[in-house]
Design an enzyme around this catalytic site. Structure first.
Site, PDB file in Angstrom:
ATOM      1  N   GLU A   3       0.818  -1.222   0.000  1.00 20.10           N
ATOM      2  CA  GLU A   3       0.000   0.000   0.000  1.00 20.10           C
ATOM      3  C   GLU A   3       0.849   1.269   0.000  1.00 20.10           C
ATOM      4  OE1 GLU A   3      -0.540  -2.600   1.938  1.00 20.10           O
ATOM      5  OE2 GLU A   3      -2.642  -3.233   1.680  1.00 20.10           O
ATOM      6  N   PHE A  32     -11.467  -7.475  14.141  1.00 17.65           N
ATOM      7  CA  PHE A  32     -10.371  -7.923  13.274  1.00 17.65           C
ATOM      8  C   PHE A  32     -10.069  -6.846  12.224  1.00 17.65           C
ATOM      9  CE2 PHE A  32      -8.985 -10.229   9.379  1.00 17.65           C
ATOM     10  CZ  PHE A  32      -7.724 -10.568   9.840  1.00 17.65           C
ATOM     11  N   GLN A  33      -8.812  -6.501  12.101  1.00 21.07           N
ATOM     12  CA  GLN A  33      -8.320  -5.483  11.154  1.00 21.07           C
ATOM     13  C   GLN A  33      -8.956  -4.118  11.368  1.00 21.07           C
ATOM     14  OE1 GLN A  33      -8.325  -7.223   7.139  1.00 21.07           O
ATOM     15  NE2 GLN A  33      -6.230  -7.885   7.570  1.00 21.07           N
ATOM     16  N   LYS A  49     -17.703  -1.071   6.130  1.00 19.67           N
ATOM     17  CA  LYS A  49     -18.069  -2.143   5.194  1.00 19.67           C
ATOM     18  C   LYS A  49     -19.587  -2.210   4.983  1.00 19.67           C
ATOM     19  CE  LYS A  49     -17.172  -6.937   4.012  1.00 19.67           C
ATOM     20  NZ  LYS A  49     -16.421  -8.156   4.293  1.00 19.67           N
ATOM     21  N   MET A 103      23.949   9.166   2.701  1.00 17.04           N
ATOM     22  CA  MET A 103      23.777  10.457   3.364  1.00 17.04           C
ATOM     23  C   MET A 103      24.074  10.350   4.849  1.00 17.04           C
ATOM     24  SD  MET A 103      23.282  13.570   3.015  1.00 17.04           S
ATOM     25  CE  MET A 103      22.344  14.251   1.649  1.00 17.04           C
TER      26      MET A 103
HETATM   27  C1  LIG Z   1      12.053   5.845   5.651  1.00 16.89           C
HETATM   28  C2  LIG Z   1      13.344   6.495   6.034  1.00 16.89           C
HETATM   29  N1  LIG Z   1      14.173   5.908   6.914  1.00 16.89           N
HETATM   30  C3  LIG Z   1      15.347   6.490   7.254  1.00 16.89           C
HETATM   31  C4  LIG Z   1      15.707   7.690   6.710  1.00 16.89           C
HETATM   32  C5  LIG Z   1      17.024   8.356   7.101  1.00 16.89           C
HETATM   33  N2  LIG Z   1      17.896   8.449   5.906  1.00 16.89           N
HETATM   34  C6  LIG Z   1      18.003   9.569   5.162  1.00 16.89           C
HETATM   35  S1  LIG Z   1      18.987   9.396   3.836  1.00 16.89           S
HETATM   36  C7  LIG Z   1      19.354   7.806   4.255  1.00 16.89           C
HETATM   37  C8  LIG Z   1      20.286   6.990   3.404  1.00 16.89           C
HETATM   38  C9  LIG Z   1      19.734   6.657   2.079  1.00 16.89           C
HETATM   39  O1  LIG Z   1      20.546   5.687   1.493  1.00 16.89           O
HETATM   40  P1  LIG Z   1      20.545   5.407  -0.053  1.00 16.89           P
HETATM   41  O2  LIG Z   1      19.157   5.160  -0.514  1.00 16.89           O
HETATM   42  O3  LIG Z   1      21.540   4.365  -0.376  1.00 16.89           O
HETATM   43  O4  LIG Z   1      20.956   6.831  -0.654  1.00 16.89           O
HETATM   44  P2  LIG Z   1      22.402   7.549  -0.653  1.00 16.89           P
HETATM   45  O5  LIG Z   1      22.373   8.567   0.434  1.00 16.89           O
HETATM   46  O6  LIG Z   1      23.433   6.497  -0.445  1.00 16.89           O
HETATM   47  O7  LIG Z   1      22.476   8.189  -2.000  1.00 16.89           O
HETATM   48  C10 LIG Z   1      18.694   7.437   5.425  1.00 16.89           C
HETATM   49  C11 LIG Z   1      18.808   6.113   6.094  1.00 16.89           C
HETATM   50  C12 LIG Z   1      14.793   8.284   5.814  1.00 16.89           C
HETATM   51  N3  LIG Z   1      15.028   9.479   5.252  1.00 16.89           N
HETATM   52  N4  LIG Z   1      13.644   7.664   5.470  1.00 16.89           N
END
Ligand SMILES: Cc1ncc(C[n+]2csc(CCOP(=O)(O)OP(=O)(O)O)c2C)c(N)n1
Ligand SMILES: [Mg+2]
Length: 579
Positions: A52, A114-115, A164, A477
């Protein structure tokens, strides 16, 4: 004319009447009655996603690429809660979507059936509005109201939760219903006194700047913005949500402001004496430490949402209105008055920022790929008519910095919430909304692993998106912050994708897509061209890049924009520091 039918049939009929052509969703017990008439609809195409969250982001991608309302559908409980992230994402980025969820039978509500999940309660703070329907008679009117609320004023997500038994019961259907929204009247016409006041400040200013946000494109006002900028000769910065709203190639464009903005854009805001904020939020990623943000600037702040004005920074001239009307009115007043500000010295300083501190990046002696180079080549080969959809992380910032955006709305990404996993499903939605355009997702190896299951949906539904995975083997990042602020202690950011777990090429093939890999700079053009030639199935390109490429410039979180670094321990030298 009224007709007898079930609540579920009334729902599908109402969706057809408001012009819905695509719904992304997954069925389940509580929403099942709605899926039966949906099966017969010749107007509404239901796209069966694999999660979803994918349905919600696809609805967002569809909405952002078309300007129309995106629609997603889910069952009660876990189906509905899986929509929470995309709903929050749409709320932060003002994306018009309607989420329709099934709810347990009205008699069972509140019994921990449920749900059962109280999805209207859960999404109260992250929706523009939400409804819980238990009477089938309310279905057509509520659908009309939901689409009206999502798409007017400041756009945003609206949730319609339907029990529902309301879907199953017999009811009468008539169209059009009469909306009952007495308290909802978004102000679109700006006050003429405020416009005159803004025009006066513009004529008096010596160092003005147009700070352009997502609201300008949402108002369809990029043509008016160009006219205003060229008439007044005021420089322009475009935020992450506004990339392409003003052409990157225009000499008055100073770049993107903010944490990873260009020195010219950040410097222009800091040194300005008048900021004309249009459809912006003055959010922390742009302002840095708020108390030292643009210390010499008076503020004109125009936004359709009065709650934004003076929320973070006091506005000297607040203007509530639709950006298209605001800009048009400003143009008229400025043209009639014939007053022109004197910005010659300002342009001398701005041009020197631009020349001295262009965006740049490090290349690697060992022949490994620089991710920024991949972006530059993608930009050159796929061109400015492509829709680019990014995930969240370093790759998102490079996509913003190194791709040239010339057309409004061509960069789609998760700005406010920063949702990893956004890119693949949003690209699917964008491509379904714009089937004749090329859509490239630029995703991280981390982000991709959150929602890549929608490649199955793309392959089966005939949605030939192209995905560039910027595979640096890391949650890059976060690793960058560990490099800079945590003594290079890389706690839990190594994804080990260098061991090819997963092997993205094989994964793409397993999903019925074409998988390609590129590891050397000399192969980049050929791989992109090959991907551009495949238009019948989705393509995934695994760009294996250097793990230590960094995003620069950077304003460290919580610090002042004045302390922007162009590389580690390297700060720009500001001229004209006389105030
Ligand atoms: C759902 C979610 N979980 C954690 C984060 C924290 N976060 C921000 S950037 C990042 C790293 C992203 O890694 P990647 O997709 O490999 O991108 P890169 O920075 O390596 O280009 C994380 C864990 C987030 N923004 N969103
Ligand atoms: Mg990564």
């Amino acid at each position: 004319m009224t007709e007898r039918m079930t609540g579920a049939q009334a729902l599908v009929r109402a969706l057809e009447h408001v012009g819905v052509d695509t719904v992304f969703g997954i069925p389940g017990g509580a929403i099942l009655p709605a899926y039966d008439p949906l099966y017969d609809s010749t107007k509404v195409r239901h796209v069966l996603v694999r999660h979803e969250q994918g349905a919600g982001h696809a609805a967002e991608g569809y909405a952002q690429a078309t300007g129309r309302v995106g629609v997603c559908m889910a069952t009660s409980g876990p189906g509905a809660t899986n929509l929470v992230t995309p709903i929050a994402d749409a709320y932060m980025d003002s994306v018009p979507i309607v989420a329709i969820t099934g709810q347990v039978a009205s008699k069972a509500i509140g019994t921990d059936a449920f749900q059962e999940a109280d999805i209207s309660g859960i999404t109260m703070p992250i929706t523009k509005h939400n409804f819980l329907i238990t009477d089938p008679l309310d279905i057509p009117r509520t659908i009309m109201e939901a689409f009206h609320i999502a798409s007017t004023g400041r756009p945003g997500p609206v949730l319609v939760d339907i029990s529902k038994d309301a879907l199953q019961a017999d009811t009468t259907f008539s169209w059009p219903p009469i909306m009952q929204l007495p308290g909802y009247r978004p102000v679109t016409r700006p006050h003429s006194k405020q416009i005159r006041e803004a025009a006066k400040l513009i004529a008096e200013a010596r160092r003005p700047i147009l700070y352009v946000g997502g609201g300008v494109h949402k108002a369809g006002a990029s043509a008016e913005l160009l006219q205003l900028a060229e008439l007044t000769h005021i420089p322009v910065v475009t935020t992450l949500m506004a990339r392409g709203t003003f052409p990157d190639s225009h000499p008055q464009h100073m770049g993107m402001p903010g944490m990873h903005g260009s020195v010219s854009a950040v410097g222009a805001l800091q040194k300005s004496d008048l900021i004309i904020g249009l459809g912006v939020r003055f959010d922390d990623r742009v302002t840095g430490d708020l108390s030292s943000f643009a210390p010499y600037a008076k503020i004109v702040h125009a936004d359709i949402d009065p709650a934004e004005i003076s929320k973070n920074r006091h506005a000297d001239v607040p203007i509530v209105g639709d950006c298209k009307e605001v800009i048009t009115d400003l143009l008229n007043v400025i043209q009639t008055s014939g007053q022109q500000g004197d910005y010659a010295d300002w342009w001398t300083a701005l041009n020197s920022y631009k020349q001295t501190y262009p965006l740049g990046y490090e290349t690697f002696e060992d022949g490994t790929l620089a991710p920024q180079y991949v972006m530059e080549r993608l930009s050159a080969i796929a061109g400015p008519d492509t829709y680019y959809v990014a995930g969240v992380g370093q790759h998102q910032m490079w996509a913003s910095q190194f791709i040239g955006y010339e057309n409004p709305g061509t960069f789609i990404n998760s700005g406010g919430l920063g949702t990893m996993g956004f890119a693949v499903p949003a690209a699917m939605g964008a491509k379904m909304g714009r089937p004749d355009s090329t859509v490239w997702a630029i995703d991280g190896d981390g982000c991709f692993q959150m929602t890549n299951q929608e490649l199955a949906t793309c392959a089966l539904e005939g949605v030939p998106v192209k995905i560039a995975i910027i595979n640096n083997g890391n949650l890059g990042m976060v690793r960058q912050w560990q490099t800079l602020f945590y003594d290079q202690r890389y706690s839990n950011t190594d994804l080990q994708t260098t061991r090819r777990i997963p092997d993205f090429v094989k994964l793409a093939e397993a999903y019925g897509c074409v998988g390609l890999r590129c590891e050397r700079p000399e192969d980049v053009d050929a791989v992109i061209k090959k991907a551009m030639e495949i238009n019948d199935v989705p393509v995934v390109v695994d760009f294996v890049v250097h793990q230590d490429a960094m995003v620069w410039p950077m304003v460290a979180a919580g610090t002042s924009n004045d302390d922007i670094k162009i590389a580690r321990d390297m700060a720009p030298k500001w001229e004209n520091e006389d105030e």
